[in-house]
Scaffold this active site. Structure first.
Site, PDB file in Angstrom:
ATOM      1  N   GLY A 196      39.848  29.175  38.425  1.00 58.22           N
ATOM      2  CA  GLY A 196      38.862  29.955  39.173  1.00 58.22           C
ATOM      3  C   GLY A 196      38.029  29.070  40.069  1.00 58.22           C
ATOM      4  CG  ASN A 197      34.031  30.303  41.157  1.00 60.00           C
ATOM      5  OD1 ASN A 197      33.071  29.711  40.624  1.00 60.00           O
ATOM      6  ND2 ASN A 197      34.205  31.593  41.043  1.00 60.00           N
ATOM      7  CB  VAL A 200      32.834  30.530  37.005  1.00 64.21           C
ATOM      8  CG1 VAL A 200      33.184  30.976  35.602  1.00 64.21           C
ATOM      9  CG2 VAL A 200      32.259  31.695  37.799  1.00 64.21           C
ATOM     10  CD  GLU A 218      45.087  23.477  37.262  1.00 63.71           C
ATOM     11  OE1 GLU A 218      45.351  23.604  38.479  1.00 63.71           O
ATOM     12  OE2 GLU A 218      45.486  22.511  36.575  1.00 63.71           O
ATOM     13  CB  CYS A 252      43.944  27.798  44.234  1.00 61.89           C
ATOM     14  SG  CYS A 252      45.522  27.649  43.403  1.00 61.89           S
TER      15      CYS A 252
END
Lengths: 498, 489
Positions: A196-197, A200, A218, A252
């Site tokens: 994710g980002n 977070v 990741e 991504c």
């Protein structure tokens, strides 16, 4: 272990508790068990293509052809690999011996960690949620799977169908949003795998710290794409267009922005325009293979990024469908809105730089990206760019493809993440590689040099044993070479004396 | 700017000049590090004596030798470790260059511990230097004399690239607020959590070398004399202040007396009748730990030793018998010269006991039975496992040294140190030709194209194995040819 009476536990606590209990039965230890689960997972992917494709269509506007290509083929490949090599991966790994360990058994024993939490993302929900799960199962762990609620239809498919194929207790699916994820993060895991980002991710690592739980993160970032003057622009732009607009830019490792010489910009725009038409027809909105933005929030976010930049190609949009056409922006400035965050959409800014040096400087002034793309026929330039920058991965003359090479560790560095997976890396990342030294209760004489009193004499012996480095590997090779030489000499003698 | 901020900034500036990239530079720095420990041997030995009551020879044996070995290994292998690492190709990448390129991370923070202050502070530094990073070294303030000697490092190493920052808790907290590319911490689990939390703010990866209670199971089927000899050595070295010391013994009641007897004999042999006046027996690091350790013995029965002298932080080599799981000494990592014996009925009970607790850094099993050892390995988990000895896995540079669960995350020694403090970057170098092959991935995604994609993605061709087969076939053909010529004659 857990003092809470079961009935007062939250749903998340229950799932984790059950998974741990299931793990402690030891049934995921046997390789046969793991292979069975992996084969069940493979069956699931093959039998439920329709449900998977439907969910993806509703979530991301993915075409039917896009499902296997971008999600399930990769999973099938990884599962096959794990099933084929599991025995090898899970076996004790002998290490080279030294003089001190010449009569001992020295090896590394891979072991399961315990209960792994896999938090998936919404952009390739199957690839990035089930991908890590393959490693978790192969390594013998239990796993709690938390699909992204943003790709809600896919999440439902996972919740409803996975338990029909996999051991429900060992691999529970826990759906939900922020609240449920926070509740999960309060529990204790043996590893947390998050895609994710960065924002977070920091929260997740902080939660993991409370239990000393290792994490694989990741993440993403702005993956630069440098186009050198010296390259086949037609092919380069074709590959870049594919890499950028697949899944509507919500990848991504999509090439986030282009860096090129001002003299190239017009041609680059032309070529990309040609390929957009070739891939997505004159009207991408009607093209089955062109996706949609995941939701309105991201749609608005992306439209806002356009402000202040010049549109060279595309720009059409339709909020009611979360549709944004394949777009290219020209003469983009470093301080433009579109350059302030990871785009994650079908907007391709072009920034002009006057040299590779300037491109390298530009890249290094920013956070380390997940991927770096270099398009050039000049091998020396490729080498230089690799040597003078850093990124999770590097691809020269193509986009995205390193994701499908299972012998390459896939992961980020710095802000783009930590840890890696795919192939054997997926297995190792979710295992504990335990150092084992098996000695015997004899030859006690050798140990005298280490016992008190620590005399200078004993120290001399210790120095000899610890510092004298005898490479048994190369010794062995030398012996083999000598034997071969003798063999050849004997034969040649026979040949010549007759 | 605080002193800590300045140090980090200087290190980062130095790193960004790129001068730590060339291997010659790194090798030179490693050789300088070796020079430091050689030239400052006396200073280091004196500091160790004051901090931990270690003799010069013990310092050499248990701190310096290992470090020297690691430096030598790094220098001799650096070219190999830092080189691109080719990986297996598949059908799709058959014409490409596919490899992993190790790269420096940037600025590494190394927080040392006080028990083997040179080894656990400088061994990670060897890895950091070898991998091409800059480093900020924060020695433990608890081993204060050694910290002082480490402040001399800038006289040998590039002072901007490798900063030494001394201080206590406030200085460490200030350091932890800065941004690093990796944090390497050796110490307690409690502080480990704080370090990881601070690292999370910057998404900084961490290596945490922690501890725990390392169990030591003695099977009744083994040479108890030799076993106890090795356990005694492992336990009382550095006065028990070793992260991988055998923390407590598990054995059946039928052998408890023999075990106590043998350990007593060894204590006498190693440390004489009066360990207090024996040069090679250490001291507890400070009063806080002295009091802590003495308090642990309060509710257990002393079988050997038990005497102490607070003025000298001296605690005699001590063994406790018939220790119960609920006793004080079983509630925390002892980190002192107290060896509890806990009675279990059999191997199964020992395994259960171990598994009810946090995963330890080391697990020791003494047995002549391969079956027992196998069972112990497969039914427990720990950072490492040693059968029939203690501590020595630390010196095997081919074994990854680190914990799992509460005993830590990450590992080092040898090549592992290098890899741990590098970024292993995936590189896929393709050419701008053979575009035809790519057609199957471009829209429109037709069924026909998908069929091709299936074949190319799912067909697993192990090119390495094919090459091996080809080589063997050639060798066989050559042999046949040669033998035929020879036989015909």
């Amino acid at each position: 272990m857990n003092d809470f009476p079961f009935h007062s536990m939250s749903r998340e606590q229950k799932a984790v508790d059950r998974a741990r209990k299931a793990f402690l039965t030891g049934r995921s230890k046997s390789l046969e068990y793991r292979i069975t689960q992996l084969k069940n997972l493979l069956r699931f992917v093959r039998e439920r293509q329709n449900e998977i494709a439907e969910g993806l269509k509703k979530d991301l506007g993915r075409s039917e052809g896009g499902t296997p290509l971008y999600e399930t083929l990769g999973l099938e490949s990884e599962i096959n690999l794990a099933v084929k090599y599991l025995k090898e991966w899970a076996a004790p790994r002998p290490v080279s011996k030294s003089m001190m360990t010449i009569s001992d058994q020295v090896y590394i024993q891979p072991e399961p960690l315990g209960v792994v939490l896999v938090i998936g993302a919404w952009n390739y929900p199957w690839a990035v949620t089930i991908g890590p799960l393959i490693g978790a199962i192969a390594a013998g762990n239990a796993a709690v799977i938390k699909p992204s609620e943003v790709s809600s239809h896919t999440s439902k498919v996972m919740e409803d169908l996975l338990p029909l194929y996999l051991d429900k207790e060992l691999y529970p699916v826990v759906t939900g949003g922020v609240t449920e994820t926070q509740e999960l993060l309060k529990q204790r895991f043996d590893h947390i795998f998050y895609t994710g980002n960065g924002t977070v991710a920091k929260i997740i690592m902080e939660a993991a710290a409370k239990h000393l739980t290792p994490t694989t993160l990741e993440l993403g970032g702005k993956s630069p794409c440098y186009i050198d003057n010296n390259c086949d622009l037609a092919i380069a732009c074709r590959r870049i267009a594919w890499g950028k607009y697949s899944n509507c830019g919500q990848t991504c490792i999509a090439p986030d922005y282009i860096l090129c010489d001002p003299s190239m910009q017009d041609r680059v725009i032309e070529e990309i325009k040609k390929n957009i038409k070739d891939f997505y027809t004159e009207d991408p909105k009607k093209c089955m293979d062109y996706g949609r933005i995941i939701n309105q929030r991201h749609f608005k976010r992306l439209m806002a990024l356009l402000e202040g930049s010049t549109i060279a190609v595309g720009g059409e949009n339709d909020e009611s469908e979360c549709y944004i056409g394949p777009t290219v922006l020209r003469d983009v400035k470093p301080d433009a809105k579109v350059m302030q965050e990871e785009i994650f959409g079908p907007l391709l800014p072009i920034l002009t730089v006057s040299s590779a040096d300037e491109a390298i400087k530009f890249i290094n002034q920013r956070e380390k990206p997940l991927a770096l793309y270099i398009f050039t026929s000049d091998n020396k330039l490729i080498k230089r760019m690799i040597a003078e920058t850093s990124s999770g991965g590097v691809v020269a003359n193509d986009c995205l493809m390193h994701f499908s090479v299972s012998s390459l560790p896939f992961g980020g560095v710095g802000n783009s993440g930590m840890g890696h997976y795919h192939g054997k890396y997926g297995f190792d990342n979710l295992s504990h590689l335990r150092g084992c030294l098996i000695k015997q209760l004899k030859m006690e004489g050798v140990n005298k040099m280490r016992y008190p009193p620590h005399t200078a004499d004993k120290l001399g012996w210790a120095r000899f044993f610890i510092l004298k480095h005898v490479d048994f590997g190369s010794l062995g090779r030398m012996v083999l070479l000598a034997l071969m030489a003798v063999f050849v000499a004997v034969i040649l003698q026979g040949y010549f004396t007759d | 700017m605080s002193r800590e901020q300045q140090a980090v900034q200087q290190a980062r500036k130095a790193f960004l000049t790129g001068r730590s990239k060339p291997l010659d530079y790194r090798i030179k720095q490693l050789q300088n590090l070796k020079q430091f420990i050689k030239e400052k041997t006396t200073d280091i030995a004196n500091a160790m004596r004051k901090d931990l009551h270690k003799t010069a020879n013990a310092t050499q044996l248990f701190e310096i030798l290992g470090l020297e070995g690691e430096i030598n290994l790094a220098v001799s292998k650096l070219a190999e470790w830092a080189a691109p690492r080719p990986v297996n190709k598949n059908l799709l990448t058959i014409a490409d260059d596919v490899y992993i390129q190790p790269e420096p991370l940037g600025v590494v923070l190394i927080i040392g511990a006080w028990n083997y202050p040179i080894a656990v502070t400088l061994q990670p530094l060897v890895g950091a230097i070898a991998a091409g990073n800059a480093a900020v070294v924060k020695p433990s303030e608890v081993s204060s004399h050694t910290a002082k000697v480490l402040e001399l490092l800038p006289l040998y190493l590039d002072p901007e690239m490798y900063q030494v920052v001394t201080g206590g808790v406030p200085e460490t907290q200030e350091l932890l607020r800065q941004r690093f590319d990796h944090i390497f911490y050796t110490g307690s689990s409690a502080v480990g959590k704080l370090v990881m939390e601070a690292a999370a703010h910057h998404l900084t990866p961490v290596t945490l070398e922690l501890g725990g209670k390392s169990p030591c199971y003695i099977d009744k089927n083994c040479d108890i004399r030799i076993a106890c000899r090795r356990i005694t050595w492992g336990k009382y070295m550095n006065c028990g202040q070793t992260c991988i010391a055998p923390d407590y013994i598990l054995c059946e009641s039928s052998i408890q007396d023999k075990v106590i007897n043998e350990i007593q004999k060894c204590i006498q042999e190693f440390y004489t009748n009066d360990p207090k006046s024996f040069a090679d027996y250490g001291r507890i690091i400070n009063q806080r730990h002295f009091k802590r350790i003495m308090a642990l013995t309060e509710d257990s029965t002393v079988a050997i030793g038990g005497d102490s002298d607070e003025s000298e932080f001296y605690i005699a080599p001590t063994v406790l018998r018939d220790v119960t799981p609920g006793s004080k000494v079983m509630q925390e990592e002892i980190f002192g010269p107290i060896l509890p014996i806990v009675i279990v009925n059999d191997l199964k009970e020992a395994i259960q006991f171990i598994n009810e607790r946090e995963k330890p850094l080391a697990l020791y099993v003494f047995s002549s039975s391969k079956k027992v050892i196998k069972q112990m390995i497969s039914e427990t988990s720990s950072g490492a496992l040693v059968a029939n000895d203690c501590l020595v896995h630390f010196t095997i540079s081919d074994l990854p040294f680190g914990g799992v669960g509460n005993s830590g995350t990450g590992r080092y020694h040898g090549k592992y140190s290098f890899d741990q403090l590098s970024h292993l970057r995936s590189c896929l170098i393709k050419k701008l030709n053979m575009e035809g092959v790519n057609q199957m991935r471009y829209p429109p995604h037709t069924t026909e194209k998908l069929r091709w994609a299936r074949v190319l993605l799912l067909k697993q061709v192990n090119l390495a194995r094919w090459r091996q087969v080809a080589q063997v076939a050639t060798l066989a053909a050559l042999t046949v040819f040669v033998v035929q010529r020879f036989l015909r004659r």
